[in-house]
Design an enzyme around this catalytic site. Sequence first.
Site, short mmCIF file in Angstrom:
data_model
loop_
_atom_site.label_atom_id
_atom_site.label_comp_id
_atom_site.label_asym_id
_atom_site.label_seq_id
_atom_site.Cartn_x
_atom_site.Cartn_y
_atom_site.Cartn_z
N ASN A 249 0.87 -1.17 0.00
CA ASN A 249 0.00 0.00 0.00
C ASN A 249 0.91 1.23 0.00
O ASN A 249 1.52 1.54 1.02
CB ASN A 249 -0.88 -0.04 1.26
CG ASN A 249 -1.73 1.21 1.42
OD1 ASN A 249 -1.77 2.05 0.52
ND2 ASN A 249 -2.39 1.33 2.56
N HIS B 93 -9.42 1.00 5.04
CA HIS B 93 -8.15 1.21 5.74
C HIS B 93 -8.38 2.13 6.94
O HIS B 93 -9.20 3.05 6.87
CB HIS B 93 -7.11 1.83 4.78
CG HIS B 93 -5.74 1.77 5.34
ND1 HIS B 93 -5.30 2.68 6.27
CD2 HIS B 93 -4.72 0.90 5.15
CE1 HIS B 93 -4.05 2.36 6.62
NE2 HIS B 93 -3.67 1.28 5.95
N GLU C 109 -6.78 4.54 7.99
CA GLU C 109 -6.58 5.97 7.69
C GLU C 109 -7.83 6.54 7.04
O GLU C 109 -8.20 7.70 7.28
CB GLU C 109 -5.33 6.13 6.80
CG GLU C 109 -4.06 5.89 7.63
CD GLU C 109 -2.91 5.25 6.89
OE1 GLU C 109 -2.90 5.26 5.64
OE2 GLU C 109 -2.00 4.73 7.57
N GLY D 214 2.87 2.36 10.83
CA GLY D 214 3.80 3.47 10.63
C GLY D 214 4.50 3.90 11.90
O GLY D 214 5.15 4.94 11.95
N SER E 136 3.78 -2.01 10.33
CA SER E 136 5.24 -2.08 10.47
C SER E 136 5.81 -3.45 10.09
O SER E 136 6.78 -3.91 10.68
CB SER E 136 5.67 -1.68 11.89
OG SER E 136 5.24 -0.36 12.18
#
Length: 254
Positions: A9, A98, A100, A176, A216
């Site tokens: 992604n 997602h 986000e 992240g 991660s």
Amino acid sequence: MRKRMIAGNWKMNKTYGEGVELAQGLADELKDGTGDVDVVVCPPAVDLKGVAEVIEQTQAPFGLGAQNVYYEESGAYTGETAPNMLEAVGADYCIIGHSERRGYFGETDEDVNKKAKVLMAHGIVPISCCGESLEVREAGKHVEFVVDQIKKDTEGLEITDPSKYVIAYEPIWAIGTGKTATADDAQEVIGAIRATLVEIFGKETADGIRILYGGSAKPNNVAGFLEKEDVDGALVGGASLKADSFAAMVKAAM
Ligand code: 13P
């Protein structure tokens, strides 16, 4: 059995030219094939066509995915992308739900469910994301929270080919941040997702649905996740932005 999947992604990274360059680099890294692993790259919408052309020209062994779709077929929805537009540029997959998009853009489980249905009607494979916040995890409610998301996100779906519906479990606190869930953390939730899918769709279908871990995931930790019984691959953010690190993750899955 389930084929492993490594999906990248790119999020809101890579201009058109940079995206084409990354896709070419990846095609080169993976020129000897990806064995039994399905590989997917999900560039920003405006890069899709350019990456599709690289895939076609180099006969690259990876599929193309979008990062979002709208659930209407066409019309006055400024800024949105319709499923047939994704189909027309050669997208085989599309990420939906997602964290986000849920967090910054208010996407709900109901939206995710509608998006899955419309994508499947267009022959595009949804990569449907779920995952809990740190607060939910610290309260010990992560399994319950994710199971509830799965029930809502899959409501009324008709899955005839389980290889064409993919779930990604991405604990928000691990995205992240460099904080990875342990492989056991991933298995705990992904195992519960699988058990929920068995309840909803029956064992045969549930056993064919790929469930990826994301958050991660890196070349040096991906193998640990893949050893777990129910973890079928990874949805990779940061480490998918360089051809060599993403290719290393594909090779670790082969
Ligand atoms: P990172 O791999 O950068 O943590 O991102 C994970 C992710 O959100 C993939 O969709």
